[in-house]
Scaffold this active site. Structure first.
Site, PDB file in Angstrom:
ATOM      1  N   CYS B  84       0.827  -1.213   0.000  1.00 37.33           N
ATOM      2  CA  CYS B  84       0.000   0.000   0.000  1.00 37.33           C
ATOM      3  C   CYS B  84       0.857   1.258   0.000  1.00 37.33           C
ATOM      4  O   CYS B  84       0.337   2.368  -0.128  1.00 37.33           O
ATOM      5  CB  CYS B  84      -0.936  -0.005   1.193  1.00 37.33           C
ATOM      6  SG  CYS B  84      -1.588  -1.633   1.574  1.00 37.33           S
ATOM      7  N   CYS B 208     -13.078   0.222   8.010  1.00 37.37           N
ATOM      8  CA  CYS B 208     -12.238  -0.284   6.917  1.00 37.37           C
ATOM      9  C   CYS B 208     -12.311   0.592   5.675  1.00 37.37           C
ATOM     10  O   CYS B 208     -13.376   1.090   5.314  1.00 37.37           O
ATOM     11  CB  CYS B 208     -12.684  -1.683   6.510  1.00 37.37           C
ATOM     12  SG  CYS B 208     -12.727  -2.859   7.869  1.00 37.37           S
ATOM     13  N   SER B 209     -11.169   0.733   4.993  1.00 34.06           N
ATOM     14  CA  SER B 209     -11.162   1.417   3.705  1.00 34.06           C
ATOM     15  C   SER B 209     -11.750   0.476   2.661  1.00 34.06           C
ATOM     16  O   SER B 209     -11.723  -0.736   2.825  1.00 34.06           O
ATOM     17  CB  SER B 209      -9.733   1.821   3.327  1.00 34.06           C
ATOM     18  OG  SER B 209      -8.881   0.694   3.338  1.00 34.06           O
ATOM     19  N   ILE B 211     -12.501  -1.209  -1.323  1.00 37.01           N
ATOM     20  CA  ILE B 211     -11.753  -1.727  -2.478  1.00 37.01           C
ATOM     21  C   ILE B 211     -11.994  -0.753  -3.625  1.00 37.01           C
ATOM     22  O   ILE B 211     -13.119  -0.620  -4.100  1.00 37.01           O
ATOM     23  CB  ILE B 211     -12.216  -3.160  -2.820  1.00 37.01           C
ATOM     24  CG1 ILE B 211     -11.835  -4.103  -1.667  1.00 37.01           C
ATOM     25  CG2 ILE B 211     -11.616  -3.626  -4.135  1.00 37.01           C
ATOM     26  CD1 ILE B 211     -12.460  -5.491  -1.769  1.00 37.01           C
ATOM     27  N   LYS B 335      -9.943   5.938   3.995  1.00 33.96           N
ATOM     28  CA  LYS B 335     -11.241   5.532   4.508  1.00 33.96           C
ATOM     29  C   LYS B 335     -12.388   5.986   3.596  1.00 33.96           C
ATOM     30  O   LYS B 335     -13.281   5.205   3.290  1.00 33.96           O
ATOM     31  CB  LYS B 335     -11.405   6.119   5.919  1.00 33.96           C
ATOM     32  CG  LYS B 335     -12.671   5.783   6.616  1.00 33.96           C
ATOM     33  CD  LYS B 335     -12.678   4.326   6.954  1.00 33.96           C
ATOM     34  CE  LYS B 335     -14.015   3.671   6.918  1.00 33.96           C
ATOM     35  NZ  LYS B 335     -14.940   3.927   5.899  1.00 33.96           N
ATOM     36  N   HIS B 339      -8.849   3.597  -1.347  1.00 34.12           N
ATOM     37  CA  HIS B 339      -7.487   3.075  -1.242  1.00 34.12           C
ATOM     38  C   HIS B 339      -7.155   2.179  -2.432  1.00 34.12           C
ATOM     39  O   HIS B 339      -7.083   0.960  -2.314  1.00 34.12           O
ATOM     40  CB  HIS B 339      -7.360   2.314   0.081  1.00 34.12           C
ATOM     41  CG  HIS B 339      -5.992   1.798   0.380  1.00 34.12           C
ATOM     42  ND1 HIS B 339      -4.838   2.335  -0.170  1.00 34.12           N
ATOM     43  CD2 HIS B 339      -5.578   0.776   1.179  1.00 34.12           C
ATOM     44  CE1 HIS B 339      -3.792   1.660   0.283  1.00 34.12           C
ATOM     45  NE2 HIS B 339      -4.210   0.712   1.086  1.00 34.12           N
TER      46      HIS B 339
END
Ligand code: ZN
Lengths: 185, 397
Positions: B84, B208-209, B211, B335, B339
């Protein structure tokens, strides 16, 4: 939902994919192309007509003793004969003193829970399991071991609690591995 | 002696589920924007570094695919991977090429098209980002799972709560709602975050970020060339970098990210700013790696904006909104902005450049007084870390 009726994430996903593929096949039959509009945006998509299954072959020759001993119910790792460094996971070479002269030593089977989580949304290759708990446990030797924890509710665990390592057969794949079991209430 | 390096152009695609574009088209959105911004032609770019992790997308050699599509062929290129943090690695390599005198103008392009694969496959790929054989193969950890191990330990040691973590999501969605390029442009309430389902206990859906598909690009030039190209260069003052073990079990402490701490120390050393736990004083704005809410809390501490164990209190006190000690993730962060793995680090640098030049949307523009901004970009679960400091002032002048 009762336990018998519980559908795994894999069954759900496979069912969705099957329906999706049937839809694309029907599009292909009428259009001659595997194209379809994206459900949300309507943008035209092409459904890949080539696919592979990936599965690796990994050498464990350098650490085969670990698996030999695991079969005998022993949990071992490597210790450098030259500088005394202890490694887990076991490794063939000691980068610390740059020698490759390891001895195999048995590890403690009890330790303290450092941290844990429960995996609710699973990767595809684990999606046939119920939610599982993974923890990292510190052994008295000062090394940590990651494994599943045999428990159904993460809120019943606490950091610092005693854990005992058991060598088990992982179902349904049916291979030998190890897991943590809470050693106190 | 290394040459000064400035950012002379930036581009940033809309992040989201980009079913409307393929990989080349997605990259072109950022590349064309960066070229326009810098007033350059493709032939002026002497080298382009592409950060993309891939696996989930069809093109195996994205660097040459987007080079061809964007007219950057036959310039030299390579794809880089630092999970990342790949984007920051690309910026670092482009920076080094210019600083060393190897080229005068280089481009870093971040790209990820994650939604070419179904979600369980993407979850699988990211879960394998660590040590495959000893962690994933037997124990099926996921990316949220790895960070959940940190969240459990952090909450236990410092008395932080799931509500505290959700406050990071609430803030980042607040700013994401003001960023037309964000994946999620909707505010969320604390209640909504708290009532969302567990993904990896104790992290919930809103921790969670997503997809995300997206691209970003920055063009770097040597000090002399930058002066000719623009009146508003943004200088790269420092880039700190570090890594940590592939196996999480090889780490001693799950309440901070050692690599991020090391990268921050290195960057602060390079910039000559070193003291105490009030490092926010040096910056107008920060973009930090909030792939999960716990990661934003640890970022505050690893950057020494707060003492160990006090990061979550900055959230409780609203210190990281505009008007607080330091505004963080005014883009919406990973977020809410999203991402797209390989694009994230380049996107952070593009965003901060726009912040420093005061050209983002008004209601998410930080007041620019000190002329300095900081990007904190983590790869995997603290496996890689890059901390980049940008400045309106030419370093050492
Ligand atoms: Zn040794």
């Amino acid at each position: 939902m009762s336990r018998e009726e519980k559908v795994s994430q894999r069954e759900l996903f496979d069912k969705q994919m099957k329906e999706f593929e049937e839809f694309v096949e029907s599009m292909k039959d009428s259009l001659g192309l595997p194209t379809f509009p994206d459900m949300k945006s309507g943008a035209l998509q092409w459904y890949d007509q080539r696919w592979i299954t990936t599965r690796f072959v990994i050498s464990v020759e350098g650490i085969k003793e670990f698996f030999d001993k695991l079969i005998d119910g022993k949990f071992v790792t490597t210790k450098c004969r030259s500088c005394g460094e202890l490694y887990f996971p076991p490794q063939k070479d000691c980068p610390k003193c740059r020698k490759s002269d390891m001895e195999w030593v048995e590890l403690s089977r009890e330790g303290e829970l450092l941290t844990y989580t429960q995996i609710n949304v699973k990767p595809y290759s684990f999606s046939h399991y119920d939610d599982y708990i993974v923890g990292i446990v510190r052994l008295p030797e000062g090394i940590n071991v990651t494994a599943w924890i045999r428990a159904d509710d993460p809120s019943k665990l606490r950091i610092g609690m005693k854990m005992r390592l058991e060598i088990v057969r992982r179902k349904p794949e049916n291979y030998i591995t190890y897991e943590w079991v809470p050693a106190e209430e | 002696m290394a040459r000064d390096v400035a950012i002379v152009g930036v581009g940033h695609s809309r992040y989201g589920v980009r079913s409307d574009v393929n990989i080349g088209e997605l990259a072109w959105e950022s590349i064309s924007m960066a070229l326009d911004d810098a007033g350059l032609e493709q032939r002026d770019i002497e080298y382009f570094v592409v950060s993309s992790v891939g696996g989930w997308s069809s093109e195996y050699l994205p660097a040459v695919v987007i080079g061809e599509y964007s007219g950057l062929t036959p310039k030299g290129t390579a794809r880089v991977e630092a999970a990342c943090a790949s984007g920051s690695a690309a910026v670092k390599l482009a920076y080094d090429m210019v600083a060393s005198g190897s080229v005068d103008i280089a481009m870093a392009i971040g790209l990820e098209k994650m939604n070419e694969s179904p979600t369980p496959t993407v979850v699988e790929f990211i879960g394998r980002a660590g040590n495959y054989f000893w962690e994933f193969h037997n124990f099926g950890l996921t990316f949220p799972g790895y960070y959940a191990l940190y969240a459990t330990a952090y909450m236990d040691r410092y008395g932080a709560t799931e509500e505290d973590l959700c406050l990071a999501a609430v803030k980042n969605h607040y700013y994401g709602a003001r960023n037309p390029k964000a994946h999620f442009q909707k505010e969320v309430t604390l209640e909504k975050c708290m009532s969302s389902r567990y993904i990896a206990w104790p992290l919930k859906l809103y921790d969670c970020s997503p997809i995300t598909d997206g691209s970003s690009a920055v063009i770097l030039a040597s000090g002399e060339v930058a002066r000719e190209l623009t009146d508003t260069p943004v200088w790269i003052e420092a880039i700190g970098h570090a890594s940590d073990t592939a196996n999480l079990s090889k780490r001693d402490d799950f309440t901070y990210l050692r690599a991020a701490r090391l990268a921050a120390e290195q960057a602060y050393m390079q910039a000559g700013i070193l003291d105490g736990y009030e490092m926010y004083k040096y910056f107008d704005v920060a973009e930090v790696h909030d792939c999960f809410t716990i990661a934003e809390v640890m970022a505050y501490e690893d950057l020494r904006f707060a003492k160990p164990g006090e990061g979550h209190k900055m959230l409780r006190d609203g210190e990281t909104y505009i008007g607080g000690k330091i505004p963080v993730n005014l883009s919406g962060g990973l977020k809410a902005k999203g991402h797209p793995i390989g694009a994230t680090g380049v996107g952070m640098v593009a965003e901060l450049t726009n912040q420093l030049l005061q050209r983002v949307e008004k209601d998410r523009q930080a007041p620019i007084e000190k002329g300095r901004a900081i990007a904190h970009n983590v790869g995997g679960t603290g496996h890689y870390a890059y901390v980049t400091i940008l400045s309106l002032d030419r370093p050492g002048r």
